[in-house]
Design a protein around this motif. Structure first.
Motif, PDB file in Angstrom:
ATOM      1  N   VAL A 341       0.828  -1.216   0.000  1.00 44.85           N
ATOM      2  CA  VAL A 341       0.000   0.000   0.000  1.00 44.85           C
ATOM      3  C   VAL A 341       0.859   1.262   0.000  1.00 44.85           C
ATOM      4  O   VAL A 341       0.578   2.219  -0.728  1.00 44.85           O
ATOM      5  CB  VAL A 341      -0.969  -0.008   1.199  1.00 44.85           C
ATOM      6  CG1 VAL A 341      -1.708   1.323   1.292  1.00 44.85           C
ATOM      7  CG2 VAL A 341      -1.977  -1.152   1.046  1.00 44.85           C
ATOM      8  N   ALA A 342       1.942   1.260   0.779  1.00 47.25           N
ATOM      9  CA  ALA A 342       2.808   2.436   0.807  1.00 47.25           C
ATOM     10  C   ALA A 342       3.414   2.703  -0.575  1.00 47.25           C
ATOM     11  O   ALA A 342       3.539   3.860  -1.013  1.00 47.25           O
ATOM     12  CB  ALA A 342       3.908   2.254   1.848  1.00 47.25           C
ATOM     13  N   MET A 343       3.777   1.656  -1.268  1.00 49.20           N
ATOM     14  CA  MET A 343       4.381   1.779  -2.591  1.00 49.20           C
ATOM     15  C   MET A 343       3.422   2.403  -3.600  1.00 49.20           C
ATOM     16  O   MET A 343       3.847   3.017  -4.584  1.00 49.20           O
ATOM     17  CB  MET A 343       4.806   0.383  -3.060  1.00 49.20           C
ATOM     18  CG  MET A 343       5.913   0.370  -4.084  1.00 49.20           C
ATOM     19  SD  MET A 343       6.222  -1.307  -4.721  1.00 49.20           S
ATOM     20  CE  MET A 343       6.672  -2.187  -3.230  1.00 49.20           C
ATOM     21  N   MET A 344       2.121   2.256  -3.361  1.00 53.78           N
ATOM     22  CA  MET A 344       1.137   2.796  -4.292  1.00 53.78           C
ATOM     23  C   MET A 344       1.071   4.318  -4.254  1.00 53.78           C
ATOM     24  O   MET A 344       0.541   4.950  -5.179  1.00 53.78           O
ATOM     25  CB  MET A 344      -0.240   2.201  -4.001  1.00 53.78           C
ATOM     26  CG  MET A 344      -0.295   0.698  -4.228  1.00 53.78           C
ATOM     27  SD  MET A 344      -1.916   0.006  -3.806  1.00 53.78           S
ATOM     28  CE  MET A 344      -2.890   0.569  -5.206  1.00 53.78           C
ATOM     29  N   ASP A 345       1.578   4.913  -3.172  1.00 51.48           N
ATOM     30  CA  ASP A 345       1.719   6.365  -3.106  1.00 51.48           C
ATOM     31  C   ASP A 345       0.378   7.066  -3.333  1.00 51.48           C
ATOM     32  O   ASP A 345       0.252   7.983  -4.150  1.00 51.48           O
ATOM     33  CB  ASP A 345       2.751   6.820  -4.143  1.00 51.48           C
ATOM     34  CG  ASP A 345       3.151   8.277  -4.002  1.00 51.48           C
ATOM     35  OD1 ASP A 345       2.980   8.833  -2.901  1.00 51.48           O
ATOM     36  OD2 ASP A 345       3.644   8.854  -4.998  1.00 51.48           O
ATOM     37  N   LEU A 346      -0.650   6.634  -2.586  1.00 47.67           N
ATOM     38  CA  LEU A 346      -1.990   7.181  -2.746  1.00 47.67           C
ATOM     39  C   LEU A 346      -2.280   8.221  -1.659  1.00 47.67           C
ATOM     40  O   LEU A 346      -1.811   8.089  -0.523  1.00 47.67           O
ATOM     41  CB  LEU A 346      -3.029   6.058  -2.661  1.00 47.67           C
ATOM     42  CG  LEU A 346      -2.981   5.036  -3.795  1.00 47.67           C
ATOM     43  CD1 LEU A 346      -3.898   3.860  -3.494  1.00 47.67           C
ATOM     44  CD2 LEU A 346      -3.352   5.683  -5.124  1.00 47.67           C
ATOM     45  N   PRO A 347      -3.060   9.233  -1.975  1.00 45.76           N
ATOM     46  CA  PRO A 347      -3.380  10.268  -0.986  1.00 45.76           C
ATOM     47  C   PRO A 347      -4.323   9.762   0.095  1.00 45.76           C
ATOM     48  O   PRO A 347      -5.112   8.830  -0.115  1.00 45.76           O
ATOM     49  CB  PRO A 347      -4.039  11.361  -1.830  1.00 45.76           C
ATOM     50  CG  PRO A 347      -4.577  10.665  -3.028  1.00 45.76           C
ATOM     51  CD  PRO A 347      -3.640   9.529  -3.304  1.00 45.76           C
ATOM     52  N   ASP A 348      -4.262  10.416   1.255  1.00 44.08           N
ATOM     53  CA  ASP A 348      -5.122  10.060   2.379  1.00 44.08           C
ATOM     54  C   ASP A 348      -6.296  11.018   2.554  1.00 44.08           C
ATOM     55  O   ASP A 348      -7.271  10.685   3.233  1.00 44.08           O
ATOM     56  CB  ASP A 348      -4.306  10.045   3.688  1.00 44.08           C
ATOM     57  CG  ASP A 348      -3.274   8.938   3.704  1.00 44.08           C
ATOM     58  OD1 ASP A 348      -3.602   7.813   3.270  1.00 44.08           O
ATOM     59  OD2 ASP A 348      -2.143   9.201   4.139  1.00 44.08           O
ATOM     60  N   THR A 349      -6.205  12.207   1.977  1.00 45.45           N
ATOM     61  CA  THR A 349      -7.263  13.209   2.151  1.00 45.45           C
ATOM     62  C   THR A 349      -7.618  13.835   0.804  1.00 45.45           C
ATOM     63  O   THR A 349      -6.858  13.727  -0.175  1.00 45.45           O
ATOM     64  CB  THR A 349      -6.800  14.342   3.095  1.00 45.45           C
ATOM     65  OG1 THR A 349      -5.726  15.073   2.452  1.00 45.45           O
ATOM     66  CG2 THR A 349      -6.321  13.788   4.426  1.00 45.45           C
ATOM     67  N   ALA A 350      -8.771  14.524   0.788  1.00 51.45           N
ATOM     68  CA  ALA A 350      -9.192  15.206  -0.433  1.00 51.45           C
ATOM     69  C   ALA A 350      -8.191  16.296  -0.820  1.00 51.45           C
ATOM     70  O   ALA A 350      -7.959  16.544  -2.012  1.00 51.45           O
ATOM     71  CB  ALA A 350     -10.587  15.800  -0.238  1.00 51.45           C
ATOM     72  N   LEU A 359      -3.714  12.024 -10.730  1.00 53.17           N
ATOM     73  CA  LEU A 359      -4.788  11.177 -10.228  1.00 53.17           C
ATOM     74  C   LEU A 359      -6.157  11.794 -10.509  1.00 53.17           C
ATOM     75  O   LEU A 359      -7.105  11.075 -10.859  1.00 53.17           O
ATOM     76  CB  LEU A 359      -4.615  10.946  -8.726  1.00 53.17           C
ATOM     77  CG  LEU A 359      -3.364  10.170  -8.296  1.00 53.17           C
ATOM     78  CD1 LEU A 359      -3.338  10.019  -6.776  1.00 53.17           C
ATOM     79  CD2 LEU A 359      -3.326   8.798  -8.964  1.00 53.17           C
ATOM     80  N   VAL A 360      -6.251  13.098 -10.358  1.00 54.77           N
ATOM     81  CA  VAL A 360      -7.511  13.783 -10.643  1.00 54.77           C
ATOM     82  C   VAL A 360      -7.874  13.598 -12.121  1.00 54.77           C
ATOM     83  O   VAL A 360      -9.019  13.266 -12.460  1.00 54.77           O
ATOM     84  CB  VAL A 360      -7.403  15.279 -10.292  1.00 54.77           C
ATOM     85  CG1 VAL A 360      -8.677  16.021 -10.729  1.00 54.77           C
ATOM     86  CG2 VAL A 360      -7.175  15.465  -8.796  1.00 54.77           C
ATOM     87  N   ALA A 361      -6.885  13.780 -13.005  1.00 52.52           N
ATOM     88  CA  ALA A 361      -7.133  13.632 -14.441  1.00 52.52           C
ATOM     89  C   ALA A 361      -7.528  12.203 -14.802  1.00 52.52           C
ATOM     90  O   ALA A 361      -8.271  11.978 -15.756  1.00 52.52           O
ATOM     91  CB  ALA A 361      -5.901  14.048 -15.227  1.00 52.52           C
ATOM     92  N   ALA A 362      -7.046  11.234 -14.007  1.00 47.65           N
ATOM     93  CA  ALA A 362      -7.368   9.826 -14.257  1.00 47.65           C
ATOM     94  C   ALA A 362      -8.721   9.432 -13.690  1.00 47.65           C
ATOM     95  O   ALA A 362      -9.132   8.272 -13.813  1.00 47.65           O
ATOM     96  CB  ALA A 362      -6.282   8.932 -13.671  1.00 47.65           C
ATOM     97  N   GLY A 363      -9.431  10.375 -13.049  1.00 46.41           N
ATOM     98  CA  GLY A 363     -10.755  10.089 -12.532  1.00 46.41           C
ATOM     99  C   GLY A 363     -10.773   9.407 -11.177  1.00 46.41           C
ATOM    100  O   GLY A 363     -11.802   8.861 -10.766  1.00 46.41           O
ATOM    101  N   MET A 366     -11.907   9.875  -3.899  1.00 44.42           N
ATOM    102  CA  MET A 366     -11.516   9.336  -2.598  1.00 44.42           C
ATOM    103  C   MET A 366     -12.195   8.002  -2.343  1.00 44.42           C
ATOM    104  O   MET A 366     -11.624   7.122  -1.684  1.00 44.42           O
ATOM    105  CB  MET A 366     -11.847  10.331  -1.484  1.00 44.42           C
ATOM    106  CG  MET A 366     -10.924  11.548  -1.446  1.00 44.42           C
ATOM    107  SD  MET A 366      -9.143  11.140  -1.419  1.00 44.42           S
ATOM    108  CE  MET A 366      -9.003  10.218   0.111  1.00 44.42           C
ATOM    109  N   GLU A 367     -13.412   7.791  -2.905  1.00 42.66           N
ATOM    110  CA  GLU A 367     -14.070   6.498  -2.743  1.00 42.66           C
ATOM    111  C   GLU A 367     -13.285   5.406  -3.457  1.00 42.66           C
ATOM    112  O   GLU A 367     -13.055   4.311  -2.903  1.00 42.66           O
ATOM    113  CB  GLU A 367     -15.497   6.542  -3.279  1.00 42.66           C
ATOM    114  CG  GLU A 367     -16.235   5.211  -3.071  1.00 42.66           C
ATOM    115  CD  GLU A 367     -17.575   5.144  -3.778  1.00 42.66           C
ATOM    116  OE1 GLU A 367     -18.385   4.261  -3.408  1.00 42.66           O
ATOM    117  OE2 GLU A 367     -17.807   5.942  -4.696  1.00 42.66           O
ATOM    118  N   ILE A 368     -12.852   5.706  -4.689  1.00 39.10           N
ATOM    119  CA  ILE A 368     -12.074   4.719  -5.436  1.00 39.10           C
ATOM    120  C   ILE A 368     -10.743   4.455  -4.743  1.00 39.10           C
ATOM    121  O   ILE A 368     -10.297   3.304  -4.626  1.00 39.10           O
ATOM    122  CB  ILE A 368     -11.862   5.194  -6.880  1.00 39.10           C
ATOM    123  CG1 ILE A 368     -13.191   5.161  -7.643  1.00 39.10           C
ATOM    124  CG2 ILE A 368     -10.815   4.347  -7.592  1.00 39.10           C
ATOM    125  CD1 ILE A 368     -13.120   5.752  -9.037  1.00 39.10           C
TER     126      ILE A 368
END
Length: 522
Positions: A341-350, A359-363, A366-368
């Protein structure tokens, strides 16, 4: 002293001198057992000698000798119980370049060093007299390409094989099937390729394996199951979905994974794997086992165990992505480690999401993102599970070795700004060449008994063809090859000085590359 990648320690010869490299070269096999190796080396060298006529040719001599080196770590791609000795000695002197090794594989690796010396020679056109002895740290040094999503013609695959061989890689992993396409002809299930003109015939596939073998590269085909199976479902309609976790249905788009406990499904998959194993000359077949989104843990476990048993029963050794470890794993199993999960480098907040325009351009919402984190949460234990159970780890971390990562716009020369914006998977943070070159395989502290090797990947969700593949591989692939051969990350300043000369090598071979401003190209 030289621009070799992977790096090799050299020492000046005595007496001192320099060998001119321009003009004609003669490749000579000093042993009849090396005639085929010499022919392959001549073909690899040809693009770098456009003005080969005129003058007495220098000689590249290939010979067998009692050259011994430390055994590499990991699994032999060719299937032998112990890895083949790929160590070699090389000498540059007034007579030319001599490569000596105990095995033909070692001679060939030395010859690719000689080729790099010639192709990246200093502007003086001379190579200082020198000697070196070299051998790999890891036995399995691979590259995965993805013709399932964007087809590569057989000739384009051959160009990839040549590139891999030039940097001493010895495995080509072909991701042949996915939701987007099925790229290998199997007469027993003709519907798999009936709707698509782009696939490898059985003859194509055999010829690619023969071509790779002459470069001491093993082809590993991947038939990605039980997920990623839309093309199989279309070819064999009516196969039931795997049992799904409660509450998942209709919430997110996905292709239902296969259920290998179902008789009709097992029959179809057995027929497919039987043909793939029969066509494959190498000892390994990759069964996928990643991202089976929409299958219960119990269903996934049963399917992976069945896939492994089928491949073993057909005389091959299965390889699978790391998720397969959840179905049990032992010393004969190879798990390709690619994510946590850490490697995925995903945001935690809006707010963090808003700061990630890719990520925004890719659609991504926060639910996804929350669903992705939940689905991938078990990956945090996969690596430990493999090691503690005695399995073998093939290192392919998404963080550095997924070469479909976009290039950061700040490193794009003006003429390649549009390509930098277009290329790469839109879920990854754009980064530069230095990021990939910082990858250190030793940082994972895999016990020697548990290491399989190292493999870079380049998936093709947003490719248009071979040129895109080349742009994403170059200039990042060479640093992965160096880490796999040398067992450590290169020092950036010294490494980029060597890398700067390789643009000429790629241009000679008509391979497009991303001229990152991180490197002062020569």
């Amino acid at each position: 002293m030289n621009a070799l990648i992977p790096h090799a320690d050299t020492r000046p010869s005595s007496p001192a001198g320099a060998l001119p490299v321009a003009g004609a070269w003669h490749v000579r096999a000093a042993d009849p057992a090396l005639e085929e190796v010499a022919a392959t080396v001549r073909a690899l060298l040809a693009p770098h000698l456009p003005d080969a006529a005129g003058g007495a040719p220098r000689e590249l001599a290939l010979g067998l000798d009692d050259v011994t080196s430390a055994a590499p770590l990991g699994i032999a791609p060719g299937g032998s119980a112990d890895p083949v000795d790929e160590g070699y000695r090389l000498c540059v002197d007034a007579d030319g370049i001599t490569c000596l090794a105990r095995t033909p594989e070692g001679v060939f690796r030395g010859a690719t060093t000689a080729l790099q010396l010639i192709a990246t020679a200093p502007v003086t056109g001379e190579l200082p007299y020198q000697e070196l002895a070299d051998a790999p740290r890891y036995a399995w040094r691979g590259l995965m390409v993805d013709p399932a999503r964007t087809f590569l013609t057989p000739d384009e695959v051959r160009r990839v094989i040549d590139l891999a061989a030039l940097y001493k890689l010895n495995v080509l992993h072909l991701h042949l099937t996915d939701n987007e396409g099925w790229r290998i002809e199997l007469p027993g299930t003709p519907g798999l390729t009936a709707a698509d003109a782009d696939f490898y015939t059985a003859a194509d596939y055999r010829a690619l394996q023969e071509y790779a073998a002459r470069r001491f590269v093993t082809v590993v085909p991947e038939i990605d199951l039980p997920g990623h199976c839309a093309t199989l479902r279309a070819a064999v309609p009516g196969l039931p979905p795997a049992p799904a976790p409660a509450g998942l249905a209709d919430r997110f788009p996905f292709v239902p994974p296969l259920d290998l406990t179902d008789g009709a499904t097992r029959t179809a998959v057995t027929r497919i794997l039987t043909e793939v194993c029969a066509l494959t000359t190498g000892p390994y077949v990759h069964i996928g086992a990643d991202e089976a989104f929409g299958a219960t843990p119990e269903s996934f476990d049963a399917s992976v165990r069945e896939l492994r048993a089928l491949v073993r029963g057909l005389g091959k050794r299965p390889v699978a992505w790391q998720e397969s470890a959840r179905a049990g794993i032992g010393p004969e199993d190879i798990a390709q480690y690619w994510v946590d999960v850490a490697m995925m480098d995903l945001p935690d907040t809006a707010e963090e999401l808003a700061a990630r325009p890719e990520l925004v351009a890719a659609g991504r919402s926060m639910e996804i993102i929350a669903a992705l984190k939940k689905f991938f949460a078990p990956t945090d234990d996969d690596f430990r599970r493999v090691v503690e159970s005695g399995g073998r780890v093939l290192l392919s971390p998404q963080s550095h070795l997924y070469l479909d990562r976009p290039y950061a716009a700040g490193f794009a020369p003006p003429e390649q700004a549009a390509e930098a914006a277009r290329l790469g998977f839109d879920g990854y943070r754009p980064l530069g060449v230095r990021h990939t070159a910082a990858w250190d395989p030793a940082a994972y502290a895999v016990p020697d008994a548990n290491i399989a090797g190292v493999e870079a990947t380049v998936f093709a969700e947003r490719f248009k063809g071979f040129e895109d593949v080349s742009l994403l591989l170059l200039p990042r692939l060479p640093s992965v090859a160096e880490a796999a051969w040398c067992g450590r990350a290169p020092a950036w300043e010294e490494y980029r000085a060597r890398l700067a000369h390789h643009g000429r090598l790629w241009t000679d071979r008509d391979l497009p590359y991303f001229a990152s401003t991180e490197v002062a190209w020569r």
